[in-house]
Design a protein around this motif. Structure first.
Motif: not given
Length: 318
Positions: A10-21, A26-31
Motif C-alpha cells: 500500500a505504501l509503495d502504491a501511495l508513493l508512486e501514485e501520489g493519491s489515495v484514488a 493500482r492495487l484493485h481495492v476501494t478508495a
C-alpha cells in the motif's frame, strides 16, 4: 511490533501514485480501504506520508526519503514469496511492454514478433511510443524492455549496447549534393537541414562536429520521427542525417538517396535497457535474447537501395 506486509504494498502504491484514488486503482481495492491503509501506515511510521496541498497530495520529506527503499523492499519480498520457476515457453501467458524508438520498431519489431510467436504462442508484445520527456516506466515496472540510442543513467537500470550503425545523409534524387562530386563538410553545412528529435531539439552532435571545423548549418525545422523527416525531404531540397540502418527503407520506399556523412562523429548506438528486478526472471531473459538478436540482425543487414548509383554513394570513402 507486528508488521503487516500488505502495508508495504500500500505504501509503495501511495508513493508512486501520489493519491489515495490512484493507489486504490493500482492495487484493485476501494478508495475507503486504501484510506484505512494510509491511516495505519501513518500510525505505524509516525509520519503523515501524504499531505493535502490544494487539490493534490504532496509527499512528506520522510516519504520522499524512503520511496526507493520501499519499492526495492517490496520487489525483494515478492521475489522471496514467488520464486522463479523453470520456464515453459509452450505454456507462457504473458504480455511484455516494450518502449522502443519508432524506427527500431519498424526495423526489428516484425522479426522479434515472429521469434516470440514461434517459441511462445501465448506471449504477447505491446510496443508503446517513446515520450517527449524523460519518464520512469522502467523503474515502475510499466515497461519491460526499452531500446533507443540513449544509455540510461540510473544505477538500477541495466543497459546493453547491442548494435551500432554509421550516420548517413538523406536527400531526394536530383538534389544538388548528388551531382557526382564528393560531398564535403562545407557543402553539407551550406544545405538547409531538418533534425529528428522527439523532444524538439534543433541541435545535436552534428553541430558540435561542424563547430570543430568552424562551420555552422541552418536547421529550418525539427520533426519527431525519421519517417516524417523523410517525407519532408522527398519533396524539397532539405537534408536530414540519420542512422544508416533505419534509413534503408526510405531509399526503396520513397526513392531517396543515401550519401556518406563528411563528418567525424561516433556511430549511432542502440541500447537495450531493463530494470534490475528482471535480471533473474527467466521469461524476461528469454525475451532479452530474442530482442538482442532481432536488433543486431536488423542493423547488420546489407544496404538495399533504389539503384546502383545510390548504392555506390553509400559506400565509405577511400
Amino acid at each position: 511490533m507486528q508488521l503487516d506486509l500488505n502495508l508495504l504494498a500500500a505504501l509503495d502504491a501511495l508513493l508512486e501514485e501520489g493519491s489515495v484514488a490512484g493507489a486504490a486503482d493500482r492495487l484493485h481495492v476501494t478508495a475507503p480501504a486504501m484510506s484505512r491503509s494510509l491511516g495505519r501506515i501513518r500510525r505505524t511510521t509516525g509520519d503523515q506520508i501524504l499531505v493535502r496541498t490544494g487539490r493534490t497530495m504532496t509527499p512528506t520529506p520522510y516519504a520522499l526519503a524512503v520511496r526507493e527503499q520501499v519499492h526495492d523492499l517490496l520487489q525483494q519480498v515478492r521475489g522471496v514469496l514467488a520464486p522463479s520457476r523453470a520456464l515453459d515457453l509452450s505454456t507462457l501467458e504473458r504480455t511484455f511492454t516494450l518502449r522502443w524508438h519508432d524506427a527500431l520498431v519498424a526495423l526489428s519489431g516484425p522479426a522479434l514478433l515472429d521469434a516470440v510467436r514461434a517459441q511462445a504462442p501465448g506471449a504477447r508484445l505491446r510496443f508503446i511510443a517513446e515520450s517527449s520527456i524523460d519518464t520512469s516506466e522502467l523503474r515502475r515496472g510499466e515497461v519491460d524492455l526499452a531500446a533507443d540510442a540513449d544509455r540510461p543513467a540510473a544505477r538500477e537500470i541495466r543497459a546493453e549496447r547491442v548494435a551500432e550503425t554509421r550516420h548517413v545523409v538523406i536527400v531526394r534524387q536530383g538534389h544538388s549534393l548528388t551531382t557526382g562530386e564528393t560531398v564535403t563538410a562545407a557543402m553539407y553545412a551550406a544545405a538547409e537541414h531538418l533534425t529528428v528529435s522527439r523532444r524538439g531539439r534543433l541541435t545535436n552532435l552534428l553541430d558540435d562536429a561542424l563547430a570543430r571545423l568552424d562551420l555552422t548549418r541552418r536547421v529550418v525545422a525539427t520533426v519527431p520521427t525519421e519517417r516524417a523527416a523523410f517525407e519532408f525531404v522527398r519533396g524539397s531540397d532539405l537534408v536530414v542525417t540519420a542512422p544508416e540502418s533505419t534509413a534503408r527503407s526510405a531509399v526503396s520506399d520513397l526513392g531517396l538517396v543515401l550519401l556518406p556523412l563528411p563528418l567525424d562523429v561516433p556511430p549511432a548506438a542502440v541500447h537495450l535497457s531493463w530494470h534490475q528486478r528482471y535480471d533473474t526472471d527467466p521469461a524476461h531473459a528469454w525475451l532479452r535474447d530474442l530482442a538482442r538478436n532481432a536488433l543486431a540482425g536488423a542493423m547488420a543487414r546489407p544496404v538495399s537501395t533504389a539503384g546502383s548509383a545510390a548504392k555506390d554513394r553509400t559506400e565509405p570513402s577511400a
